[in-house]
Design an enzyme around this catalytic site. Structure first.
Site, PDB file in Angstrom:
ATOM      1  N   HIS A  25       0.791  -1.239   0.000  1.00 12.18           N
ATOM      2  CA  HIS A  25       0.000   0.000   0.000  1.00 12.18           C
ATOM      3  C   HIS A  25       0.821   1.286   0.000  1.00 12.18           C
ATOM      4  O   HIS A  25       0.283   2.359  -0.192  1.00 12.18           O
ATOM      5  CB  HIS A  25      -0.964   0.032   1.190  1.00 12.18           C
TER       6      HIS A  25
HETATM    7  C1  UD1 Z   1      -1.735   5.756   5.806  1.00 12.51           C
HETATM    8  C2  UD1 Z   1      -0.459   6.329   6.408  1.00 12.51           C
HETATM    9  C3  UD1 Z   1       0.600   5.242   6.539  1.00 12.51           C
HETATM   10  C4  UD1 Z   1       0.055   3.989   7.199  1.00 12.51           C
HETATM   11  C5  UD1 Z   1      -1.222   3.534   6.470  1.00 12.51           C
HETATM   12  C6  UD1 Z   1      -1.807   2.299   7.111  1.00 12.51           C
HETATM   13  C7  UD1 Z   1      -0.065   8.702   5.892  1.00 12.51           C
HETATM   14  C8  UD1 Z   1       0.738   9.656   5.088  1.00 12.51           C
HETATM   15  N1  UD1 Z   1       0.095   7.399   5.589  1.00 12.51           N
HETATM   16  O1  UD1 Z   1      -1.487   5.456   4.462  1.00 12.51           O
HETATM   17  O2  UD1 Z   1       1.684   5.738   7.307  1.00 12.51           O
HETATM   18  O3  UD1 Z   1       1.012   2.932   7.145  1.00 12.51           O
HETATM   19  O4  UD1 Z   1      -2.162   4.611   6.504  1.00 12.51           O
HETATM   20  O5  UD1 Z   1      -2.923   1.791   6.493  1.00 12.51           O
HETATM   21  O6  UD1 Z   1      -0.820   9.118   6.740  1.00 12.51           O
HETATM   22  N2  UD1 Z   1      -9.024   5.146   1.628  1.00 12.51           N
HETATM   23  C9  UD1 Z   1     -10.242   4.490   1.471  1.00 12.51           C
HETATM   24  N3  UD1 Z   1     -10.838   3.973   2.572  1.00 12.51           N
HETATM   25  C10 UD1 Z   1     -10.280   4.080   3.819  1.00 12.51           C
HETATM   26  C11 UD1 Z   1      -9.046   4.746   3.953  1.00 12.51           C
HETATM   27  C12 UD1 Z   1      -8.428   5.257   2.845  1.00 12.51           C
HETATM   28  O7  UD1 Z   1     -10.777   4.383   0.365  1.00 12.51           O
HETATM   29  O8  UD1 Z   1     -10.853   3.582   4.797  1.00 12.51           O
HETATM   30  C13 UD1 Z   1      -8.358   5.697   0.459  1.00 12.51           C
HETATM   31  C14 UD1 Z   1      -8.105   7.186   0.605  1.00 12.51           C
HETATM   32  O9  UD1 Z   1      -9.189   7.919   0.198  1.00 12.51           O
HETATM   33  C15 UD1 Z   1      -6.864   7.356  -0.279  1.00 12.51           C
HETATM   34  C16 UD1 Z   1      -6.133   6.027  -0.121  1.00 12.51           C
HETATM   35  O10 UD1 Z   1      -7.082   5.089   0.335  1.00 12.51           O
HETATM   36  O11 UD1 Z   1      -7.231   7.532  -1.615  1.00 12.51           O
HETATM   37  C17 UD1 Z   1      -4.979   6.119   0.808  1.00 12.51           C
HETATM   38  O12 UD1 Z   1      -5.367   6.554   2.087  1.00 12.51           O
HETATM   39  P1  UD1 Z   1      -4.461   7.566   2.955  1.00 12.51           P
HETATM   40  O13 UD1 Z   1      -5.163   7.876   4.188  1.00 12.51           O
HETATM   41  O14 UD1 Z   1      -3.972   8.659   2.083  1.00 12.51           O
HETATM   42  O15 UD1 Z   1      -3.137   6.832   3.322  1.00 12.51           O
HETATM   43  P2  UD1 Z   1      -2.704   5.319   3.439  1.00 12.51           P
HETATM   44  O16 UD1 Z   1      -2.136   4.897   2.150  1.00 12.51           O
HETATM   45  O17 UD1 Z   1      -3.781   4.490   4.040  1.00 12.51           O
END
Ligand code: UD1
Length: 359
Positions: free
Chosen positions: A209
């Site tokens: 991820h």
């Molecule tokens: C985040 C953390 C990372 C951690 C990871 C664990 C930061 C910069 N990164 O990364 O350190 O290891 O979480 O999981 O804070 N999304 C969904 N549903 C959800 C959550 C997220 O669809 O429940 C989507 C978001 O809209 C986004 C993508 O997934 O498009 C990534 O989510 P984001 O919160 O940016 O960071 P992670 O990659 O999860």
């Protein structure tokens, strides 16, 4: 003493579960829990609150799904409102996410001392958003609660104490506390139980991820191609993070067993039953070790250096050949015991003791 705890992303729910339990059973301490909403899908958030019996948040800010800057800025504004209303004595943050940085910054701006759990970890790669978040959070925290000796040394090398008078302690790793506590009571879902039965324990567990792997299409297809090849002989089970799901093309995954993100109980059951792990997650590298499984890290560096030094983990980056070659490492590595690299399973108690003592 009133503590405001800020969480928002999946690994923070696991970490806060153990510390919240100790805070809430310590006389004289009150916890107000703030969920920023960074992770919002039920299987990325609510399942952890339910299984790990984390109290429902006092505030749910509903901020997720936007760019890093917008997300962090909106969190900062909303967390500040909570702090001004609640007037806590301490603000508690975990790890390295945007929720961590926003929480710490909100606290320090209104002169509430910040306690940072998982302080001092470094990948020395400032292109990672997580590295930026943890370096900045350490700069403004009063209590730097480190999980390892390596983390303590990193902070000493940066000379933070001389400048900020922060207090550094090696308390051990709260994820080890969680692994010990919940593995006693974890019950997997029927779906995961039957998957494990069907594969007769002959599978690898994988997760992907990190932005550095998923935002670069070459890196991402390299990793998926390698996992696909590996799964021609040994099944690969890959719970999909939403970031990965958004990018996946169907031809990447003809062999790999793709499943929805799993809750903590399913995760530790998969870990206990697999032959080894391929991951770019920070937390899963340690959890592999806690469950005595060799781990191949799909990155070029790691914050958990002691796992590499101990021969429990190797770095394979995101090149096909290196990942394929790393399967041999899993096949020949046997982990019989878990030396106390991450403390003794009482990190949460130590954290609460440090904060309580210094107030
Ligand atoms: C985040 C953390 C990372 C951690 C990871 C664990 C930061 C910069 N990164 O990364 O350190 O290891 O979480 O999981 O804070 N999304 C969904 N549903 C959800 C959550 C997220 O669809 O429940 C989507 C978001 O809209 C986004 C993508 O997934 O498009 C990534 O989510 P984001 O919160 O940016 O960071 P992670 O990659 O999860």
């Amino acid at each position: 003493m009133k503590i405001v705890t800020v969480v928002g992303a999946r690994p923070q729910f696991v970490k806060a579960a153990t510390v919240s339990r100790v805070i809430r059973s310590t006389e004289g301490l009150t916890e107000i829990l703030v969920h920023t909403g960074q992770h919002y899908d039920a299987n990325m958030s609510q399942v952890f609150f339910t299984q790990m019996q984390i109290p429902q948040p006092n505030y749910h800010l509903g901020i997720g799904g936007s760019s890093h800057g917008a997300m962090t800025g909106r969190m900062l504004e909303k967390i500040e409102e909570v702090i001004i209303k609640e007037k806590p004595d301490v603000l508690l943050v975990y790890g390295d996410t945007n929720s961590t940085l926003a929480g710490a910054l909100a606290g320090v701006k209104v002169h509430i001392p910040v306690a940072h759990v998982e302080a001092g970890l470094r990948s020395f790669n400032m292109n990672m958003p997580e590295e930026v978040n943890r370096v900045l959070t350490d700069q403004i925290s009063k209590w730097l609660l480190c999980p390892t000796e390596t983390a303590v040394k990193n902070l000493q090398n940066e000379g933070i104490v001389a400048r900020t008078q922060a207090l550094i302690s090696n308390v051990g790793d709260v994820m080890y506390d969680a692994a010990l506590f919940y593995s006693e009571i974890a019950k997997p879902t029927d779906a995961i139980s039957s998957l494990i039965q069907q594969l007769s324990g002959n599978f690898y567990l994988a997760t992907v991820h990190r932005a550095e792997n998923t935002d670069d299409s070459v890196h991402f297809s390299n990793i998926m191609d390698a996992l696909n090849t590996i799964s021609e002989t040994t099944a690969v089970v890959l719970p999909l993070h939403p970031r990965t799901r958004k990018l996946l093309r169907i031809d990447y995954c003809s062999q790999v067993r793709l499943i929805e993100p799993v809750g903590y109980f399913d995760m530790i059951t998969l870990l206990s039953n697999c032959k080894g792990v391929f991951t770019d997650s920070g937390g899963l590298q340690k959890e592999s070790f806690f469950f005595k499984k060799p781990c191949v890290t799909l990155r070029n560096e790691t914050e958990w250096y002691e796992l590499i030094a101990g021969g429990y983990n190797i770095l394979a980056g995101n090149q096909v050949d290196k990942i394929l070659a790393a399967e041999t490492f899993i096949q020949k590595t046997i982990i019989n015991e878990v030396p106390p690299l991450y403390g003794e399973g009482n990190a949460a108690e130590k954290i609460v003791e440090v904060i309580n003592k210094m107030m």
